[in-house]
Design an enzyme around this catalytic site. Sequence first.
Site, PDB file in Angstrom:
ATOM      1  N   LYS A 115      22.924  16.778  31.207  1.00 11.94           N
ATOM      2  CA  LYS A 115      24.153  16.220  30.624  1.00 11.94           C
ATOM      3  C   LYS A 115      24.552  14.938  31.327  1.00 11.94           C
ATOM      4  CE  LYS A 115      26.194  20.255  28.463  1.00 11.94           C
ATOM      5  NZ  LYS A 115      27.363  21.149  28.368  1.00 11.94           N
ATOM      6  N   LYS A 197      14.189  24.008  19.374  1.00 16.20           N
ATOM      7  CA  LYS A 197      15.217  24.978  19.012  1.00 16.20           C
ATOM      8  C   LYS A 197      16.135  24.416  17.911  1.00 16.20           C
ATOM      9  CE  LYS A 197      18.927  27.346  21.366  1.00 16.20           C
ATOM     10  NZ  LYS A 197      19.678  27.502  22.615  1.00 16.20           N
ATOM     11  N   LYS A 200      22.844  22.613  16.963  1.00 10.86           N
ATOM     12  CA  LYS A 200      23.983  22.094  16.214  1.00 10.86           C
ATOM     13  C   LYS A 200      24.123  20.592  16.389  1.00 10.86           C
ATOM     14  CE  LYS A 200      26.943  24.377  19.670  1.00 10.86           C
ATOM     15  NZ  LYS A 200      27.975  25.346  19.939  1.00 10.86           N
TER      16      LYS A 200
END
Length: 334
Positions: A115, A197, A200
Site C-alpha cells: 500500500k 484474484k 473489487k
Amino acid sequence: MLDGKKTLFSGMQATGNLTLGNYLGALKNWVGIADEYQTFYSVVDMHSITVRQDPAELRKRARTLLTLYIAAGLDPEKNCIYYQSHVSGHAELAWILNCFTYMGELNRMTQFKDKAAKHADNINAGLFTYPVLMAADILLYQADVVPVGIDQKQHLEITRDIAMRFNSVYGDVFTIPEVYIGKSGAKIMSLQDPLKKMSKSDENPNSSIYLMDDPDTIIRKCKRAVTDSEAVVRYSEEQPGIKNLIDIYCSCLDKTPAETEREFDGKGYGEFKTAVGEAVVSVLKPLQDRFADLTKNKDYLDGVIKTNAEKAAYFSNKTLRKVQKKVGFPERIR
Ligand code: TRP
C-alpha cells in the site's frame, strides 16, 4: 466464551463494489457458521481512512455493506453487525496496543509495503499501524476465531504476537485468536485473467461480477469469461479459466467439481458458461431483492445500527476496562 459459545470476529472494508468473490469467499461462509459462534461482524470504516476517501461516498458504501451483511443472511438479532467507528473502544485499545508493538514488526507487513508503494504520496502513520487497529478489533471481543482470507494471515499473526506479549507482562488478559479457514474456502479468480484474484478494484469491469450486477450483465460476463481451446469441462490446473467457472458453479449450487464434470461431459463451453451465469443469478437475485427491501426500511436498519453498536460497546468495554487497569490508568470515579 460468551453464552457458552466461542467468539468469532471479522470485518470488511467498505471500499469498492463488493464482488461475487467477496460473497462466495467470505460472506457466504460467515452465514454458514453464524449459529456455532457468538459473532461480531464489523464494517471497518476506521481502517478505510488509511487511504483517502470521499466522505459522502464512504458513508454510503459503509451503509451498503452493513445492509449487505444482513441481506446475505446474517440475522442482526443473533450476529452483532455494527460500524467500527461507532464503538470508541477500538481506537482506545489500538492506542494501548501501539505501545506494545514494534516498528520493526510493522515494517515487515507485506500489505503495508504494497500500500505504501501504491499510495506513495500518502504514507501516513495510520497506514503503518493498520494491523494494530485490526489487533484491537479482534482482541476487544476476546475472539477465538477470525475468518479471513489468506492476504490477512500475516495481520492475524501479528495480532497473536501482540496478545501474547501483553499477556506475558500482565497475565491472561487476551484470548489468543486462531485463523478460521472456511470449509469451502472458495477463492474466486478474475473472469478475464483466471490467474489473478477477482478484485473489487479491477479496472476492467468484465473481470468481476459485482453483487449488484443485474442478471443480463451477470450472464454476459460469464459468457465472455476467458477460457481455453481444450473444449472439455475439466477441473484442472491446466485450464484455470474453466476451473474458476467450475468453482463458481459449485460454490453457488453446493455441488462438487466431479459432479460438474459429469454434468457437462460432452457439452460445449457455451452451454456451460450460460449455466454458470444462471447459477450466479440464482444466488445473487434473492440477495439483491432482500437488499432492496432492507434499503426501503430505514427505521429498521437504523434500529439495528443503534442496538448492535450498544451491544458491541458493552462487550468491548469489559475488555477495555480490564486492559486500562492492567497498564496502570487511574480508576474511574463512579
Ligand atoms: N484488514 C481486513 C481486510 O482488509 C479487514 C479487517 C479489519 C479485519 N479488522 C479486522 C478482518 C479484524 C478480520 C478481523 O480484509
